[in-house]
Design an enzyme around this catalytic site. Sequence first.
Site, mmCIF file in Angstrom:
data_model
loop_
_atom_site.group_PDB
_atom_site.id
_atom_site.type_symbol
_atom_site.label_atom_id
_atom_site.label_comp_id
_atom_site.label_asym_id
_atom_site.label_seq_id
_atom_site.Cartn_x
_atom_site.Cartn_y
_atom_site.Cartn_z
ATOM 1 N N LYS A 116 2.855 62.551 -19.995
ATOM 2 C CA LYS A 116 2.571 61.446 -19.071
ATOM 3 C C LYS A 116 3.405 60.213 -19.443
ATOM 4 O O LYS A 116 3.978 59.559 -18.577
ATOM 5 C CB LYS A 116 1.070 61.113 -19.103
ATOM 6 C CG LYS A 116 0.225 62.179 -18.407
ATOM 7 C CD LYS A 116 -1.261 62.053 -18.684
ATOM 8 C CE LYS A 116 -2.003 63.226 -18.060
ATOM 9 N NZ LYS A 116 -3.432 63.288 -18.417
ATOM 10 N N GLN A 165 -7.662 59.813 -21.938
ATOM 11 C CA GLN A 165 -7.490 61.273 -21.918
ATOM 12 C C GLN A 165 -8.814 61.969 -22.274
ATOM 13 O O GLN A 165 -9.438 61.639 -23.275
ATOM 14 C CB GLN A 165 -6.385 61.682 -22.901
ATOM 15 C CG GLN A 165 -6.044 63.153 -22.870
ATOM 16 C CD GLN A 165 -5.443 63.607 -21.543
ATOM 17 O OE1 GLN A 165 -4.594 62.932 -20.965
ATOM 18 N NE2 GLN A 165 -5.877 64.759 -21.049
ATOM 19 N N ASP A 168 -6.640 57.534 -12.597
ATOM 20 C CA ASP A 168 -7.072 58.932 -12.636
ATOM 21 C C ASP A 168 -8.019 59.247 -11.469
ATOM 22 O O ASP A 168 -8.241 60.409 -11.146
ATOM 23 C CB ASP A 168 -7.826 59.211 -13.951
ATOM 24 C CG ASP A 168 -7.056 60.137 -14.881
ATOM 25 O OD1 ASP A 168 -6.098 60.784 -14.408
ATOM 26 O OD2 ASP A 168 -7.429 60.227 -16.068
#
Length: 283
Positions: free
Chosen positions: A53, A97, A120
Amino acid sequence: MTAHLIDGNALSKQLRTEVAARAQALKAQGVTPGLAVVLVGDNPASQVYVRNKVKACEDSGLHSVLEKYEATLTEADLLARVEALNKDPSIHGILVQLPLPPHIDAQKVIEAISPAKDVDGFHIASAGALMTGMPGFWPCTPYGCMKMLESIGYDLRGKHAVVIGRSNIVGKPMALMLLQKDATVTVAHSRTQNLKALTLQADVIVAAVGKRNVLTADMVKPGAVVLDVGMNRNDEGKLCGDVDFEGVKQVASHITPVPGGVGPMTITMLLVNTLEAAERASK
Ligand code: NAP
């Protein structure tokens, strides 16, 4: 018939070029889109994901910050970090994460992220926005699937879509996105009876289960479009999806491969969401 491949790498490349151009335009106004990626612990898969990412951000001209913490980090300290990132004007997107260590309440951490920076799309406000058709951030994986359908010019109106899997991050938002585009949507899960009877009626099938060969050729209507979200390992240890690719590609009209399908699109949509967050913040 051999299905047309929907190439996630090629589509990602195209979309990331667009992201880079938009990022450049923002930079000209003095705003560099920034993503903060927070990793707690040393889960090997998570380490690979966050590295990918961060690299994707760099490649597209986005600023990224990787914050790594020991697995012993307390929930209070993580919440304090999220709060600081919420207030940091150089950061437009925050990604924590998952999974988090068991002593940390992941939902509490997600809810601490400002919805304006929830790239997200996991915050309850983002889920509510998707459900009601309001502006918000869409979860990256199903969003990437929608872009793949768009890339083949697929008109979902009145089509029957079957989503296999009902997780909060893939199956459920996928179903809502398909519904928003006027598909008739069926959501299947582990308690669904006679999955084959449902998938045989489907014009579009999205497999998001995490088990190999959940979808085989005998379960697919000729000409259907098949998107494979699953990430599994086969007997040789190679990455594979939920779909029996070799069999299903003989029946479907379009199919996504694993690897090289939905996976790269997920990261691409994270870049798109981060850019969007920066554009919104700069207005
Ligand atoms: P998850 O939270 O474990 O959800 C799996 C879903 O599949 C559940 O809703 C479960 O039903 C359902 N299911 C299990 N067995 C089934 C069966 N035999 N028939 C029908 N449905 C069944 O997983 P997830 O997070 O949604 O992820 C799904 C897969 O996508 C995983 O392989 C994951 O690694 C992959 N993934 C890939 C990406 C990417 O970027 N490519 C991103 C995210 C996830 P119940 O609800 O009844 O338990």
